[in-house]
Structures are given as C-alpha cells and as structure tokens.
Scaffold this motif. Structure first.
Motif, mmCIF file in Angstrom:
data_model
loop_
_atom_site.group_PDB
_atom_site.id
_atom_site.type_symbol
_atom_site.label_atom_id
_atom_site.label_comp_id
_atom_site.label_asym_id
_atom_site.label_seq_id
_atom_site.Cartn_x
_atom_site.Cartn_y
_atom_site.Cartn_z
ATOM 1 N N GLY A 9 37.667 39.524 43.850
ATOM 2 C CA GLY A 9 38.587 38.383 43.776
ATOM 3 C C GLY A 9 37.863 37.092 43.434
ATOM 4 O O GLY A 9 36.883 36.727 44.089
ATOM 5 N N ALA A 10 38.338 36.411 42.384
ATOM 6 C CA ALA A 10 37.740 35.132 41.964
ATOM 7 C C ALA A 10 38.697 33.977 42.224
ATOM 8 O O ALA A 10 38.861 33.082 41.404
ATOM 9 N N GLY A 11 39.352 33.996 43.396
ATOM 10 C CA GLY A 11 40.081 32.814 43.877
ATOM 11 C C GLY A 11 39.062 31.892 44.532
ATOM 12 O O GLY A 11 37.847 32.119 44.428
ATOM 13 N N GLY A 14 36.419 33.801 46.920
ATOM 14 C CA GLY A 14 35.389 34.591 46.245
ATOM 15 C C GLY A 14 34.411 33.720 45.473
ATOM 16 O O GLY A 14 33.192 33.935 45.517
ATOM 17 N N ARG A 33 40.798 40.700 38.884
ATOM 18 C CA ARG A 33 41.792 41.496 38.153
ATOM 19 C C ARG A 33 42.396 40.738 36.970
ATOM 20 O O ARG A 33 42.729 41.314 35.947
ATOM 21 N N ARG A 42 47.759 29.115 38.916
ATOM 22 C CA ARG A 42 48.475 29.167 40.202
ATOM 23 C C ARG A 42 48.415 27.801 40.874
ATOM 24 O O ARG A 42 47.352 27.228 41.044
ATOM 25 N N ALA A 123 39.069 42.988 35.463
ATOM 26 C CA ALA A 123 38.543 44.236 36.048
ATOM 27 C C ALA A 123 39.713 44.925 36.744
ATOM 28 O O ALA A 123 40.216 44.402 37.745
ATOM 29 N N CYS A 157 37.757 39.327 48.926
ATOM 30 C CA CYS A 157 38.335 37.969 48.783
ATOM 31 C C CYS A 157 39.497 38.048 47.810
ATOM 32 O O CYS A 157 39.699 37.136 46.997
ATOM 33 N N ASP A 158 40.256 39.146 47.866
ATOM 34 C CA ASP A 158 41.244 39.407 46.823
ATOM 35 C C ASP A 158 42.676 39.100 47.236
ATOM 36 O O ASP A 158 43.620 39.692 46.706
ATOM 37 N N HIS A 161 47.570 40.364 48.170
ATOM 38 C CA HIS A 161 48.013 41.623 47.569
ATOM 39 C C HIS A 161 46.849 42.393 46.964
ATOM 40 O O HIS A 161 47.020 43.145 46.006
ATOM 41 N N ALA A 283 37.853 37.988 53.657
ATOM 42 C CA ALA A 283 37.848 36.524 53.791
ATOM 43 C C ALA A 283 39.048 35.939 53.054
ATOM 44 O O ALA A 283 39.468 36.452 52.019
ATOM 45 N N ASP A 285 42.873 34.735 52.042
ATOM 46 C CA ASP A 285 44.215 35.325 52.084
ATOM 47 C C ASP A 285 44.203 36.852 52.222
ATOM 48 O O ASP A 285 45.214 37.442 52.598
ATOM 49 N N GLY A 297 45.920 27.033 54.317
ATOM 50 C CA GLY A 297 45.471 28.271 53.659
ATOM 51 C C GLY A 297 44.082 28.172 53.051
ATOM 52 O O GLY A 297 43.188 28.968 53.375
ATOM 53 N N ALA A 301 40.337 29.743 54.242
ATOM 54 C CA ALA A 301 39.489 30.532 53.333
ATOM 55 C C ALA A 301 38.077 29.943 53.340
ATOM 56 O O ALA A 301 37.080 30.662 53.388
#
Ligand code: APR
Ligand code: PHB
Length: 390
Positions: A9-11, A14, A33, A42, A123, A157-158, A161, A283, A285, A297, A301
């Motif tokens: 996860g690259a939020g 991550g 993803r 977002r 990915a 860190c994804d 969902h 880690a 969400d 939120g 994180a």
C-alpha cells in the motif's frame, strides 16, 4: 527479489513508513495496487496533529508543508445560531496544521522519487505467504508477469479494503465495529473559506462542516442519508442545505463556486486486534477506521508508523525486538482513544434519529462546553492530539 521490509500500500501510511526506514538504510519495496494518479485523486481530511507534523519533519518531508500549511489556533462549534470557539492554543497548549492529505501524499511521493525508492504501482493479486514463522514472501503480478519478494517483515498499509488484514487467520483476529446510519456529502471548491477556522455545526436538519485546504480552496460537508448518491445532491441543493445549517452570519458570508470534487462518505468506526501476526504488522486504515469527525484517520496512521518505524529500526540497528513485541499494544492504546473521541464528537454533532431525547442531551453537552473550561480543555486536548507514549 529480496528486501528487508515489504510494504503493501502506497497511501500515507506506507509511503511515510518507507521514508523513515530508508533514512536508516533499511531496504524496502512498496507494492501499490493502483496508479500514483489514482492514489492522489482521493480527497480526505486535512487536519494534522503536532505529532504528525513532527513525524513528517523527521522524515525530511515537511518543506512545503512548513511553507504553505495553515496553522490553526482553534476551531468552532456552531449550534443554536451561536458560535462556540475552542481555543486549542490556550486550552491544549498547541495548534493544529491544516494541509490536505492529497498534498502530503504528493510530498511523500516526490521524496521517494528523489531517492529512487522501489514503489511498484499497478501491482495486482498481491498475496502474503509464510509470515507466521518462516521467512515471509509476497507474490504479485504486474503487466501479466508474476513476481515474488522474500523479506524479513511485511507492513500491511493497504487501507480498509486491502489484502493484509484479510490474510490473518480469522481466529487470530478480534474486530470491533460501529456503523453510523448517515453519511457526509462533501464538496471541494476554489473559493475562499467562509471562516478563518474550521466550523463544525450541530443543527436540527443535520450536521454541517466548513473546512478548507488553503486560503482559496474550501471543503464543505453536510450530513446526508446513507442511501443518497452524489446525483441526489445538485449543487443548488447542497449550498442551500449548507446555508440552512449555519448561523446567519456565516451563511450570509458563504462564497459558492463550481465544485471541483463531490463525493459521499459513509461513517464507520472499526478496530482489528491485534495489529501484529507473526512477521506481518498492520498500520493505518488496514487496522482501524474512524469517522471523519475530528479528522483522526491520518493522524492515527502516522502514530502507528511512528511506533512501527522505531520498532523496525531498533531491530535492525540494535537487534532489539522490544518495540516489535509491544507495537500492537502501544498502537492500539492510542487508536482506541481516537476511536472514542471521534465516536463521541460524531454523537454530539449529528442528527442521530427522529427522537427528541438525543437533541436534548446534545444541547446539554454543548451548554456544558460553553460554561466549563474543563470540558473545553478535554475536547481541545483530544482534538489537538494526545501525546505519543514512549
Ligand atoms: N495490494 C496493494 N495495494 C493495495 C491493496 C492490495 N491488495 N489494497 C489496497 N491497496 C492500496 C490502496 O490502493 C491505497 O493506495 O493501499 C493504499 C492504502 O492507503 P489508504 O487507504 O490511504 O490508507 P492509509 O495509508 O492507512 O491512510 C490513512 O488517513 O485520512 C485517513 O482514512 C484516511 O486514507 C486515510 C488514512
Ligand atoms: C476536511 O477538511 O476534509 C475535514 C476537516 C475536519 C474534519 C473532517 C474533515 O473533522
């Protein structure tokens, strides 16, 4: 391929973790993803606690934030036609920083780009293996080609969902959830904000929020039905409803403009315990969701990433696994306090149903806040952010 920490996860969670690890020469690969543009599209809350800003500075990623972000010394609660100011600086001893999550993500992406971090976008079919004792592996596909990464640890860190939490055996995980029977209809506009500080409004027609991203970009929300779609909210209806829920002086000063984004978010509190299973650490969400009331939120994180990065650094630098052992308990202690706070602020400010009991209780609490400095101080301390525990 081999790395030390494989981050899913690259939020913000991550990307920030990857930056803090790379500063200590810990090798990591980030698997995302979506595309980078999708991640940047977002729109989420943008109120940062001091702890979050400090962490971004420590990661060397706060240059633009320090130049451009707005520092807010307080916020307001509008109710019964009045405006109650919560003076954060006076009551809690510190301020909050208003800077959109999109901008933080952009800054983190740029820092990684400059350093050449291996972030694999698009990915798909990420799957986690052998994280319960044997050396973990992560598989994914990109452009139709399969890949496998061997690693020491996986950081999940994804988001809400993602695949990480789902990969933990159900029997090893306890989950706690509260769904709220309403949503937030949000609008982003390039218009000056209606007030200098963020205004939360409690109104018989429902909650409203006036927020901002900068001195020329505003973010407004009104409480809506869970069944509503964006199409139910023509621009005129949105502005009308927002005005009706604000005290007259604010409603009269509202500058409206064409929305650059419109979306509806459902409100949910959710916690998964523990946040570690073997070599897999959750880690952000991926482990917990809070309703946006209070904007916790992203701050949660960040505090997870603080604890997790320190634990991983101690492991690699000093062969000290104490932080890894206590990560879940430490992170959860802070998570539950923010879960409690955002749940209580949600209950105070929203129209919760058709009964006449709840509004009376809300009025009593708002009146108590007006009259009691102690009550305001407790609210301010939580809003500005509780300290990190060692
Ligand atoms: N494989 C790879 N990446 C995935 C997968 C998967 N199976 N599932 C989800 N992702 C990606 C998402 O596309 C997203 O970019 O993981 C990322 C998770 O990012 P966020 O949802 O932003 O979560 P997090 O980084 O924990 O951010 C914390 O702060 O304001 C709050 O809730 C808000 O997102 C925010 C959070
Ligand atoms: C936002 O600016 O989007 C925002 C601000 C404060 C909140 C929630 C969202 O509590």
């Amino acid at each position: 391929m081999r790395t030390q920490v494989c981050i899913i996860g690259a939020g913000p969670a991550g990307l920030l973790l990857a930056l803090l690890l790379r500063r200590e020469n810990i090798d990591c690969i980030v698997l995302e993803r979506r595309t980078a543009d999708y991640v940047l599209g977002r729109i989420r809350a943008g109120v940062l606690e001091r702890v979050t800003v400090d962490l971004l500075r420590r990661a060397g990623c706060a240059g633009r934030l320090d130049r451009e972000a707005l520092v807010h010394e307080g916020f307001e609660i509008a109710h019964g036609g009045r405006r109650l100011r919560i003076d954060l600086k006076d009551l809690a001893g510190h301020t909050v920083t208003v800077y959109g999550q999109t901008e933080i993500t952009r800054d983190l992406m740029e820092a990684h780009h400059a350093q050449g971090t291996n972030i694999v976008y698009e990915a798909v079919d990420v799957s986690l293996h052998d994280f319960d004792g044997r050396p973990p592996r992560v598989r994914y596909r990109r452009g139709g080609v399969g890949h496998e990464i061997a690693c020491d640890f996986i950081a999940g860190c994804d988001g809400a969902h993602g695949v990480s939490r789902e990969s933990i055996p159900a029997a090893a995980l306890a989950t706690f959830e509260r769904r709220y029977p309403f949503g937030w209809m949000g609008v982003l506009t390039d218009t000056p904000p209606v007030a200098d500080e963020i205004v939360y409004a409690n109104h018989a027609r429902g909650f409203a929020l006036c927020s901002m991203r900068s001195r020329s970009r505003s973010r407004y929300y009104v409480q809506c039905a869970l069944t509503d779609t964006v199409d139910d909210w023509a621009d005129a209806r949105f502005w009308d409803e927002l005005r009706r829920r604000l005290p007259t002086d604010l409603a009269d000063g509202l500058v409206i403009g064409p929305p650059i984004e419109k979306s509806i978010a459902a409100l949910r509190s959710f916690v998964a315990e523990p946040m570690r299973f073997g070599a897999l650490f959750l880690a952000g969400d991926a482990a917990h969701i809070v309703p946006p009331t209070g904007a916790k939120g992203l701050n949660l994180a960040a505090s997870d990433v603080h604890y997790l990065s320190r634990a991983l650094i101690a492991h690699y630098r000093n062969r000290d696994d104490g932080g890894l052992e206590t990560y879940s308990a430490r992170a959860l202690a802070r998570v539950w306090k923010a879960v409690r706070f955002s749940w209580s602020l949600t209950n105070l400010l929203h129209r919760l149903g058709d009964d006449d009991f709840t509004p009376r209780v809300q009025q009593a609490e708002l009146d108590y806040l007006e009259r009691s400095r102690n009550a305001r101080a407790a609210l301010a301390e939580n809003y500005a952010g509780l300290p990190l525990e060692d």
